[in-house]
Design an enzyme around this catalytic site. Structure first.
Site, PDB file in Angstrom:
ATOM      1  N   LYS A   1       0.756  -1.135  -0.015  1.00  0.00           N
ATOM      2  CA  LYS A   1       0.124  -0.083   0.056  1.00  0.00           C
ATOM      3  C   LYS A   1       0.749   1.214   0.052  1.00  0.00           C
ATOM      4  O   LYS A   1       2.172   1.334   0.098  1.00  0.00           O
ATOM      5  CB  LYS A   1      -1.050   0.030   1.126  1.00  0.00           C
ATOM      6  CG  LYS A   1      -0.004  -0.103   2.592  1.00  0.00           C
ATOM      7  CD  LYS A   1      -1.378  -0.220   3.619  1.00  0.00           C
ATOM      8  CE  LYS A   1      -0.415  -0.282   4.917  1.00  0.00           C
ATOM      9  NZ  LYS A   1      -1.322  -0.269   6.169  1.00  0.00           N
TER      10      LYS A   1
ATOM     11  N   ARG B   1     -10.273  -0.236  15.292  1.00  0.00           N
ATOM     12  CA  ARG B   1     -10.704   0.836  14.107  1.00  0.00           C
ATOM     13  C   ARG B   1     -11.489   0.354  13.010  1.00  0.00           C
ATOM     14  O   ARG B   1     -12.492   1.094  12.781  1.00  0.00           O
ATOM     15  CB  ARG B   1      -9.055   0.889  13.499  1.00  0.00           C
ATOM     16  CG  ARG B   1      -8.793   1.758  12.077  1.00  0.00           C
ATOM     17  CD  ARG B   1      -7.316   1.566  11.726  1.00  0.00           C
ATOM     18  NE  ARG B   1      -6.912   0.410  11.273  1.00  0.00           N
ATOM     19  CZ  ARG B   1      -5.847   0.156  10.901  1.00  0.00           C
ATOM     20  NH1 ARG B   1      -4.754   1.210  10.970  1.00  0.00           N
ATOM     21  NH2 ARG B   1      -5.310  -0.772  10.540  1.00  0.00           N
TER      22      ARG B   1
ATOM     23  N   TYR C   1      16.043  30.415   8.679  1.00  0.00           N
ATOM     24  CA  TYR C   1      14.816  30.974   9.269  1.00  0.00           C
ATOM     25  C   TYR C   1      14.871  31.090  10.537  1.00  0.00           C
ATOM     26  O   TYR C   1      15.335  29.876  11.425  1.00  0.00           O
ATOM     27  CB  TYR C   1      13.599  30.004   8.659  1.00  0.00           C
ATOM     28  CG  TYR C   1      13.415  30.393   7.039  1.00  0.00           C
ATOM     29  CD1 TYR C   1      13.072  31.425   6.701  1.00  0.00           C
ATOM     30  CD2 TYR C   1      13.477  29.315   6.180  1.00  0.00           C
ATOM     31  CE1 TYR C   1      12.679  31.724   5.373  1.00  0.00           C
ATOM     32  CE2 TYR C   1      12.995  29.647   4.935  1.00  0.00           C
ATOM     33  CZ  TYR C   1      12.884  30.777   4.216  1.00  0.00           C
ATOM     34  OH  TYR C   1      12.621  30.947   3.036  1.00  0.00           O
TER      35      TYR C   1
ATOM     36  N   MET D   1      12.421  24.575   2.993  1.00  0.00           N
ATOM     37  CA  MET D   1      11.432  23.834   1.848  1.00  0.00           C
ATOM     38  C   MET D   1      12.396  23.127   0.939  1.00  0.00           C
ATOM     39  O   MET D   1      12.290  21.814   0.656  1.00  0.00           O
ATOM     40  CB  MET D   1      10.564  24.619   1.021  1.00  0.00           C
ATOM     41  CG  MET D   1       9.872  23.869   0.111  1.00  0.00           C
ATOM     42  SD  MET D   1       8.399  24.941  -0.784  1.00  0.00           S
ATOM     43  CE  MET D   1       7.317  25.170   0.552  1.00  0.00           C
TER      44      MET D   1
END
Length: 350
Positions: free
Chosen positions: A31, A127, A243, A291
């Site tokens: 998956k 679940r 940053y 990023m």
């Protein structure tokens, strides 16, 4: 940045698990695009290795695997608009409740086909699935529905390391099997073990179980991540990096900038904490990961060139960075790291 998948290691992992669980069958869980590695190269390799079939989460993933002519089982839920395609393409569906079973039967009758189904039990995951204590009665109702081949039954573990609870789950599962057997109901495929369970819990590697689902265990040490050095500059003590100025240099430093950031899948949690490998040396990450770029500390006397290879995950010299190391810093699971590798990262296979 590129991700290199070692398909030989993938096959070796598969064969290691298969030897451990013999004579049980081994389903490969592929998956999420084979956990971000690339479903088609992985599926081709595992089919050649002899896997019993593929496990996926949804119809969208199942349809990509029909070309391999192996059983494909949807381990999760199926929505009404997907059901006609599931029936038409002989995908194995999971029955999680009576309403779902009725929908499956009605669609199979409409198409004049037989849908193969496995009952999904909830023995403690909480679940999806039929509550184990309600399962025998519900199963008796479902097996009488037309055009359903209820050939299997399965469950899942939430925390294998909690051995008492996991063994209680196994007991509950076996109780359901016993109740079904007393009602004349049997199953061809019985599976409960994932990668962790087949390593830690002996009962799930023997009768009545006859199949194991392997996910993460197949992908251990299969992926390495590489990028390139963009530039390096000597920066003075007191200079801020990145940053929010989260790093202030304590001494003169050769600061390298590499072409990889959180948009590629580097966890922000590596900011000021993680490391990379360059020229066989461990280089700490400086400042906050951005990023597209990440800054690292190099030795002042480093001879560097633009485009030099930098290892993010994998080996360089005598050192190695693993996905487990990243996962520990992020306080998460390796699955999260694997699935976070961005689509813009080029996949290569050997």
């Amino acid at each position: 940045m590129s991700a290199l998948a070692d398909l030989t290691q993938l096959r070796n992992n598969f064969e290691t698990i298969r030897r451990r669980i013999a004579p049980l069958d081994l389903m490969a869980v592929v998956k999420a695009n084979a956990y971000g590695i690339g479903v088609h190269p992985v599926a081709e390799t595992l089919k050649a290795a002899g896997c019993a079939g593929f496990g996926v989460s949804c119809w969208h993933e199942a349809q990509d695997l029909l070309r391999y002519d192996l059983p494909v089982q949807i381990l999760g839920g199926i929505f009404p608009d997907e059901l006609p395609y599931v029936v038409q393409n002989n995908v194995i569906a999971g029955i999680t409740d009576l309403e779902t079973a009725l929908e499956f039967s009605a669609e199979a009758v409409r198409q004049n086909r037989t849908l193969q189904c496995h009952f999904k039990l909830d023995t403690g995951m909480g679940r999806l699935g039929i509550r184990w204590n309600e399962a025998p009665e519900l199963i008796r109702q479902v097996v009488s529905l037309p055009n359903l081949d209820c050939s299997g039954i399965y469950a899942h573990f939430p925390k294998v390391s909690d051995e008492p609870f996991s063994l209680e789950q196994v007991r509950r599962f076996k109780q359901v099997l016993s109740d079904c057997s007393a009602a004349g109901i049997s199953f061809q495929k019985i599976h409960m073990a994932n990668t962790d369970a087949q390593e830690a819990l002996d009962p799930v590697r023997s009768a009545p179980f006859n199949m194991v689902r392997a996910g993460l265990g197949l992908y251990q040490n299969v992926i390495s991540l590489k990028t390139k050095l963009v530039t390096a500059r000597r920066m003075p003590a007191g200079h801020s990096i990145g940053y929010e100025r989260t790093c202030i240099l304590e001494k003169d430093t050769l600061v390298g900038t590499i072409a990889a950031g959180y948009a590629d899948g580097l966890p922000l949690a590596l900011s000021n904490r993680g490391r990379v490998l360059y020229q066989g040396k461990s280089c700490p990450i400086l400042g906050r990961i951005s990023m597209d770029y990440t800054t690292i500390a190099l030795d002042l006397d480093t001879k560097w060139q633009k485009g030099d290879p930098v290892t993010l995950i994998g080996e360089d010299g005598n050192d190695r960075i693993s996905m487990e190391e990243w996962a520990d810093l992020k306080q998460t699971h390796v699955y999260d790291i694997l699935c976070s590798i961005s689509p813009r990262v080029k996949r290569e296979y050997r």
